[in-house]
Design a protein around this motif. Structure first.
Motif, PDB file in Angstrom:
ATOM      1  N   GLU A  38       0.844  -1.214   0.087  1.00 33.46           N
ATOM      2  CA  GLU A  38      -0.146  -0.020  -0.161  1.00 33.46           C
ATOM      3  C   GLU A  38       0.840   1.231   0.022  1.00 33.46           C
ATOM      4  O   GLU A  38       0.449   2.169  -0.807  1.00 33.46           O
ATOM      5  CB  GLU A  38      -0.849  -0.021   1.374  1.00 33.46           C
ATOM      6  N   ALA A  39       1.995   1.273   0.692  1.00 29.22           N
ATOM      7  CA  ALA A  39       3.001   2.432   0.757  1.00 29.22           C
ATOM      8  C   ALA A  39       3.495   2.599  -0.537  1.00 29.22           C
ATOM      9  O   ALA A  39       3.539   3.639  -1.089  1.00 29.22           O
ATOM     10  CB  ALA A  39       4.167   2.231   1.808  1.00 29.22           C
ATOM     11  N   PHE A  40       3.733   1.581  -1.225  1.00 31.15           N
ATOM     12  CA  PHE A  40       4.552   1.728  -2.417  1.00 31.15           C
ATOM     13  C   PHE A  40       3.498   2.210  -3.478  1.00 31.15           C
ATOM     14  O   PHE A  40       3.782   2.970  -4.316  1.00 31.15           O
ATOM     15  CB  PHE A  40       5.106   0.399  -2.927  1.00 31.15           C
ATOM     16  N   ILE A  41       2.160   1.799  -3.318  1.00 26.09           N
ATOM     17  CA  ILE A  41       1.341   2.445  -4.420  1.00 26.09           C
ATOM     18  C   ILE A  41       1.064   3.759  -4.169  1.00 26.09           C
ATOM     19  O   ILE A  41       0.952   4.547  -5.054  1.00 26.09           O
ATOM     20  CB  ILE A  41       0.045   1.616  -4.206  1.00 26.09           C
ATOM     21  N   LYS A  42       0.986   4.089  -3.075  1.00 24.09           N
ATOM     22  CA  LYS A  42       0.686   5.652  -2.681  1.00 24.09           C
ATOM     23  C   LYS A  42       2.004   6.520  -3.013  1.00 24.09           C
ATOM     24  O   LYS A  42       2.016   7.536  -3.636  1.00 24.09           O
ATOM     25  CB  LYS A  42       0.615   5.840  -1.168  1.00 24.09           C
ATOM     26  N   PHE A  43       3.175   5.869  -2.948  1.00 32.20           N
ATOM     27  CA  PHE A  43       4.345   6.643  -3.415  1.00 32.20           C
ATOM     28  C   PHE A  43       4.608   6.879  -4.825  1.00 32.20           C
ATOM     29  O   PHE A  43       4.710   7.909  -5.335  1.00 32.20           O
ATOM     30  CB  PHE A  43       5.676   5.714  -3.066  1.00 32.20           C
ATOM     31  N   LYS A  44       3.981   5.744  -5.507  1.00 30.95           N
ATOM     32  CA  LYS A  44       3.917   5.667  -7.122  1.00 30.95           C
ATOM     33  C   LYS A  44       2.729   6.633  -7.603  1.00 30.95           C
ATOM     34  O   LYS A  44       3.234   7.513  -8.492  1.00 30.95           O
ATOM     35  CB  LYS A  44       3.758   4.397  -7.542  1.00 30.95           C
ATOM     36  N   ASN A  45       1.730   6.704  -7.003  1.00 29.50           N
ATOM     37  CA  ASN A  45       0.804   7.676  -7.279  1.00 29.50           C
ATOM     38  C   ASN A  45       1.068   9.190  -7.224  1.00 29.50           C
ATOM     39  O   ASN A  45       0.731   9.933  -7.759  1.00 29.50           O
ATOM     40  CB  ASN A  45      -0.453   7.483  -6.473  1.00 29.50           C
ATOM     41  N   ALA A  46       1.739   9.167  -6.092  1.00 24.76           N
ATOM     42  CA  ALA A  46       2.344  10.709  -5.780  1.00 24.76           C
ATOM     43  C   ALA A  46       3.227  11.179  -6.937  1.00 24.76           C
ATOM     44  O   ALA A  46       3.227  12.303  -7.275  1.00 24.76           O
ATOM     45  CB  ALA A  46       3.021  10.762  -4.285  1.00 24.76           C
ATOM     46  N   ILE A  47       3.905  10.348  -7.075  1.00 22.71           N
ATOM     47  CA  ILE A  47       4.974  10.659  -8.341  1.00 22.71           C
ATOM     48  C   ILE A  47       4.251  11.085  -9.536  1.00 22.71           C
ATOM     49  O   ILE A  47       4.292  11.938 -10.476  1.00 22.71           O
ATOM     50  CB  ILE A  47       5.846   9.561  -8.506  1.00 22.71           C
ATOM     51  N   ARG A  48       3.156  10.140  -9.908  1.00 25.02           N
ATOM     52  CA  ARG A  48       2.405  10.311 -11.021  1.00 25.02           C
ATOM     53  C   ARG A  48       1.377  11.578 -11.048  1.00 25.02           C
ATOM     54  O   ARG A  48       1.476  12.408 -12.160  1.00 25.02           O
ATOM     55  CB  ARG A  48       1.494   9.044 -11.083  1.00 25.02           C
ATOM     56  N   ILE A  49       1.283  12.222 -10.004  1.00 24.00           N
ATOM     57  CA  ILE A  49       0.472  13.299  -9.961  1.00 24.00           C
ATOM     58  C   ILE A  49       1.301  14.615  -9.857  1.00 24.00           C
ATOM     59  O   ILE A  49       1.007  15.697  -9.316  1.00 24.00           O
ATOM     60  CB  ILE A  49      -0.907  13.284  -8.992  1.00 24.00           C
ATOM     61  N   ASN A  50       2.703  14.248  -9.817  1.00 22.04           N
ATOM     62  CA  ASN A  50       3.733  15.053  -9.684  1.00 22.04           C
ATOM     63  C   ASN A  50       3.493  15.924  -8.067  1.00 22.04           C
ATOM     64  O   ASN A  50       3.768  17.284  -8.056  1.00 22.04           O
ATOM     65  CB  ASN A  50       3.611  16.243 -10.758  1.00 22.04           C
ATOM     66  N   GLU A  51       3.126  15.274  -7.115  1.00 22.48           N
ATOM     67  CA  GLU A  51       3.216  15.517  -5.660  1.00 22.48           C
ATOM     68  C   GLU A  51       3.845  14.736  -4.765  1.00 22.48           C
ATOM     69  O   GLU A  51       3.357  14.103  -4.121  1.00 22.48           O
ATOM     70  CB  GLU A  51       1.599  15.919  -5.513  1.00 22.48           C
ATOM     71  N   PRO A  52       5.038  14.292  -5.092  1.00 28.03           N
ATOM     72  CA  PRO A  52       5.956  13.212  -4.374  1.00 28.03           C
ATOM     73  C   PRO A  52       6.186  13.482  -3.146  1.00 28.03           C
ATOM     74  O   PRO A  52       6.063  14.802  -2.573  1.00 28.03           O
ATOM     75  CB  PRO A  52       7.259  13.394  -5.338  1.00 28.03           C
ATOM     76  N   PHE A  53       6.527  12.290  -2.298  1.00 28.47           N
ATOM     77  CA  PHE A  53       6.860  12.459  -0.891  1.00 28.47           C
ATOM     78  C   PHE A  53       8.352  12.889  -0.901  1.00 28.47           C
ATOM     79  O   PHE A  53       8.867  12.637  -1.770  1.00 28.47           O
ATOM     80  CB  PHE A  53       6.532  11.138  -0.330  1.00 28.47           C
ATOM     81  N   ASP A  54       8.530  13.528   0.120  1.00 28.13           N
ATOM     82  CA  ASP A  54       9.970  13.775   0.286  1.00 28.13           C
ATOM     83  C   ASP A  54      10.624  13.062   1.417  1.00 28.13           C
ATOM     84  O   ASP A  54      11.853  13.164   1.789  1.00 28.13           O
ATOM     85  CB  ASP A  54      10.329  15.466   0.264  1.00 28.13           C
ATOM     86  N   LEU A  55       9.830  12.300   2.114  1.00 27.70           N
ATOM     87  CA  LEU A  55      10.619  11.589   3.427  1.00 27.70           C
ATOM     88  C   LEU A  55       9.577  10.404   3.364  1.00 27.70           C
ATOM     89  O   LEU A  55       8.168  10.487   3.607  1.00 27.70           O
ATOM     90  CB  LEU A  55      10.384  12.232   4.538  1.00 27.70           C
ATOM     91  N   LEU A  56      10.261   8.989   3.709  1.00 26.28           N
ATOM     92  CA  LEU A  56       9.677   7.852   3.889  1.00 26.28           C
ATOM     93  C   LEU A  56       9.985   7.401   5.197  1.00 26.28           C
ATOM     94  O   LEU A  56      11.344   7.326   5.715  1.00 26.28           O
ATOM     95  CB  LEU A  56       9.822   6.897   2.855  1.00 26.28           C
ATOM     96  N   ILE A  57       9.102   7.033   6.170  1.00 27.59           N
ATOM     97  CA  ILE A  57       9.645   6.607   7.658  1.00 27.59           C
ATOM     98  C   ILE A  57       9.005   5.255   7.606  1.00 27.59           C
ATOM     99  O   ILE A  57       7.629   5.271   7.606  1.00 27.59           O
ATOM    100  CB  ILE A  57       8.992   7.418   8.831  1.00 27.59           C
ATOM    101  N   SER A  58       9.672   4.162   7.764  1.00 27.83           N
ATOM    102  CA  SER A  58       9.157   2.934   7.696  1.00 27.83           C
ATOM    103  C   SER A  58       9.577   1.863   8.893  1.00 27.83           C
ATOM    104  O   SER A  58      10.834   1.936   9.201  1.00 27.83           O
ATOM    105  CB  SER A  58       9.352   2.260   6.376  1.00 27.83           C
ATOM    106  N   ASP A  59       8.773   1.251   9.596  1.00 20.99           N
ATOM    107  CA  ASP A  59       9.002   0.236  10.272  1.00 20.99           C
ATOM    108  C   ASP A  59       9.716  -0.974   9.413  1.00 20.99           C
ATOM    109  O   ASP A  59       9.734  -0.943   8.205  1.00 20.99           O
ATOM    110  CB  ASP A  59       7.888  -0.429  11.047  1.00 20.99           C
ATOM    111  N   LEU A  60      10.439  -1.727  10.182  1.00 16.73           N
ATOM    112  CA  LEU A  60      11.208  -2.909   9.403  1.00 16.73           C
ATOM    113  C   LEU A  60      10.336  -4.076   9.392  1.00 16.73           C
ATOM    114  O   LEU A  60      10.092  -4.619   8.234  1.00 16.73           O
ATOM    115  CB  LEU A  60      12.379  -3.305  10.243  1.00 16.73           C
ATOM    116  N   SER A  61       9.628  -4.585  10.405  1.00 12.38           N
ATOM    117  CA  SER A  61       8.768  -5.714  10.289  1.00 12.38           C
ATOM    118  C   SER A  61       7.316  -5.449  10.347  1.00 12.38           C
ATOM    119  O   SER A  61       6.691  -4.306  11.089  1.00 12.38           O
ATOM    120  CB  SER A  61       9.175  -6.632  11.813  1.00 12.38           C
TER     121      SER A  61
END
Length: 221
Positions: A38-61
């Protein structure tokens, strides 16, 4: 300060704490996901609409989902987003504190920050966000020694192979046979014996069982 942040975290309590920390830094555009796909889809969609994320904070597990996931861990997610945007700032927010594993994650993923989920996690997270914005790396103080230590003994992929098969209960001769099957050299029984002896000396292990236990604690296997 960062304008748009993506959080991948499956624990509601942790998510609420992260949101509070970001809001205290006056970051308004925050999106949460509980699964890596789900995170990757949101990330890709943000790029597609030219409103990219500038920081990703992720858990490991992440806890397993009923639906099969392509990406199942934070390190897999970071690798995928870095392929799309090598300049994206990334912070790993995890309970993982095994020295070798933490060092490996910071190095292999080229993380901008590693925040350990301790009692000071949210305070450390705010420090990390402020520092990496200025192109500085951050790691929680309790784990700083992991990156500062200069180990004279380097663990190789060959060592990992030996240790994993030793943990699986194989004898030295059997490990030698597995090396030969994989076309890995050196593969002789004497080479296996010598390397395992060196590993035992390095980790102060008295026997193979203790060596396996110690290297598991270090996150090697």
């Amino acid at each position: 300060m960062f304008q748009k942040v993506l959080i991948a975290e499956d624990a509601d309590l942790a998510s609420s704490g992260v949101r509070k920390a970001l809001e205290e830094l006056e970051i308004k555009n925050i999106e949460f996901t509980q699964y890596c796909d789900e995170a990757f889809i949101k990330f890709k969609n943000a790029i597609r609409i030219n409103e990219p994320f500038d920081l990703l904070i992720s858990d490991l597990s992440f806890v397993g989902n009923y639906n099969e996931q392509r990406l199942n861990s934070g390190d897999e997610l970071v690798r995928e987003v870095k392929k799309e945007d090598p300049n994206l700032k990334t912070i790993m927010f995890s309970i993982e504190d095994r020295p070798f594993k933490v060092k490996q994650l910071c190095s292999d993923l080229e993380l901008d920050g590693y925040v350990w989920k301790s009692n000071d996690a949210l305070k450390d997270l705010k420090k990390a966000i402020s520092l990496i914005k200025e192109e500085n790396f951050f790691i929680s103080p309790q784990l700083a020694h992991v990156l500062k230590s200069k180990e004279s003994f380097e663990i190789t992929s060959f060592d990992i192979f030996l240790l994993q098969h030793l943990a699986d209960g194989l004898e030295q001769r059997e490990i030698s046979d597995e090396l030969k099957k994989k076309g890995i050299k050196p593969s002789s029984t004497s080479s296996v014996e010598k390397r395992l002896k060196l590993l035992k000396e390095n980790f102060n292990a008295n026997n193979p069982t203790q060596l396996v236990a110690i290297t598991k604690d270090f996150g090697l296997i």
